[in-house]
Enzyme design. Structure first.
Site: not given
Length: 241
Positions: A137, A150
């Site tokens: 990401s 995350y």
């Protein structure tokens, strides 16, 4: 010989777009899903009705036995494995101070351990000339508040990529990571209002958020012709970072 791909998280979002694109490229696909059998079956049906080859396999990517069984299915059904796309991921958000550690453990099991377990099977079983593609990401670089757990899980994925590429020396197997920016998937859009999404869209010079197909295009490139890109993280985000 038909190339064969395993795509985790293949029933929805970026994983599904990647599975459909690889199938359109002529690759036989095993769609690995965590729990949504209906969505996985729909993805298989869409691919097969268009003339492609696909089957579904249920697996918790953190469970090495279940992941090995998905690789077994690929070998038994299509004859081997050439491409592995690790797209399964979860994204509970909270500040570091407020993160429930049970949620933290779930994030690490799916995103970090899951990618490692899939990579382990891929390292053992992908045929020479293949490609391993992880999904990270762009938040690893953007470092938005509330994304601590995350981003931490995905930072580990990026670190693993070059190491695995080096460990597979001599087998003509590439290992790369795609790191999407804001992308219009259920995972990303969940809990965000229109104003938040519009603000994120303005940050990229291309003035939109990504579509799953944008990321699938890069997966297709890395799975096929991109033989001289290896050990890299490609930030696919329209120039947001």
């Amino acid at each position: 010989m038909t190339r064969v791909a395993i795509v985790t998280g293949g029933s929805r979002g970026i994983g599904r777009a990647a599975a459909e694109r690889l199938a359109a490229d002529g690759t036989a696909v095993v769609i690995v899903y965590a729990g949504n059998k209906t969505a996985a079956d729909e993805a298989v049906e869409k691919i097969t009705s268009a003339g492609g080859q696909a089957v579904a396999a249920q697996a918790d990517v953190g469970d090495e036995t279940a992941v090995a069984a998905a690789f077994d299915l690929a070998e038994e059904t299509f004859g081997g494995v050439d491409v592995v796309v690790s797209s399964a991921g979860i994204m509970p958000l909270a500040t570091v101070a407020d993160m429930d550690l049970a949620d933290f453990d779930r994030i690490m099991r799916t995103n970090a351990r899951g990618t490692f377990v899939v990579s382990q099977q891929a390292a053992r079983r992908v045929r020479d000339g293949g490609a391993i593609i992880n999904v990270s990401s762009s938040v690893v670089g953007l470092r938005f508040p509330q994304y601590g757990a995350y981003a931490m899980s995905k930072g580990g994925v990026e670190a693993l990529t070059l190491i695995l590429a080096r460990e597979l020396r001599g087998r003509d197997i590439t290992v790369n990571t795609v790191a999407p920016g804001p992308t219009a998937t259920e995972l990303f859009l969940d809990g965000k209002d229109e104003a938040t999404v519009a603000n994120l869209a303005k940050q990229a010079p291309l003035e939109r958020i990504g579509e799953p197909g944008d990321i699938a295009e890069i997966v297709s490139f890395l799975a096929g012709p991109a033989r001289w890109i290896n050990g890299q993280t490609i930030r696919a985000n329209g120039g947001i970072i």
